[in-house]
Design a protein around this motif. Sequence first.
Motif, PDB file in Angstrom:
ATOM      1  N   GLN A  87       0.831  -1.198   0.000  1.00 27.61           N
ATOM      2  CA  GLN A  87       0.000   0.000   0.000  1.00 27.61           C
ATOM      3  C   GLN A  87       0.868   1.252   0.000  1.00 27.61           C
ATOM      4  O   GLN A  87       1.985   1.252   0.530  1.00 27.61           O
ATOM      5  CB  GLN A  87      -0.911   0.026   1.226  1.00 27.61           C
ATOM      6  N   LYS A 121      -3.630   3.955  -0.716  1.00 29.36           N
ATOM      7  CA  LYS A 121      -3.868   3.382  -2.036  1.00 29.36           C
ATOM      8  C   LYS A 121      -3.271   1.978  -2.046  1.00 29.36           C
ATOM      9  O   LYS A 121      -2.074   1.805  -1.847  1.00 29.36           O
ATOM     10  CB  LYS A 121      -3.220   4.225  -3.127  1.00 29.36           C
ATOM     11  N   GLU A 123      -1.854  -1.007  -3.812  1.00 28.13           N
ATOM     12  CA  GLU A 123      -1.249  -1.311  -5.108  1.00 28.13           C
ATOM     13  C   GLU A 123      -1.248  -2.809  -5.404  1.00 28.13           C
ATOM     14  O   GLU A 123      -1.256  -3.218  -6.549  1.00 28.13           O
ATOM     15  CB  GLU A 123       0.187  -0.775  -5.158  1.00 28.13           C
TER      16      GLU A 123
END
Length: 158
Positions: A87, A121, A123
């Motif tokens: 992340q 976010k 990933e």
Amino acid sequence: MAKILLISAIVLLIAVTFQQANALKCWRCSSDASTSAFCDDTFDPSIINDQQRRWAYVDCNFPTSSQVPFGQYVQQTSRPVCKKMKQLINDKVVISRSCSWEDVNAPPDSCMRTTTPSYIKTEFCETCGHDGCNSASKFKTFTLFALVPTIFIFILNL
């Protein structure tokens, strides 16, 4: 030759079956913790000391009925899995490995669909269901030790 192959196959079957009877063991760590440098990508178990291994390589099972709060129900269609996430948290890459529980029919990347706050976010996220699979290695050491002699005997008998 057939007898040796049969014995080797039985040993391999017992090794795999025995390992599956034990609790699922997963790595539990985060690359942003000061004591978890081994957790980063690439995963480096060679720098883990015995004390770190005790708290970082853990059993990942459903809680016993005595551990489930009164009135809660543990779904019978869930299974314990090991999870690895990459992340971006406040513009810093964080690798985390943990135990999790998911539906038995969920695809390995279903955790990518989890909603997170705007400053996080995801990933990469993947789950798996065999011991230590949320590290870099793909094979269980015990299984490899059982498989190598079988292959060696097979090659000698060609």
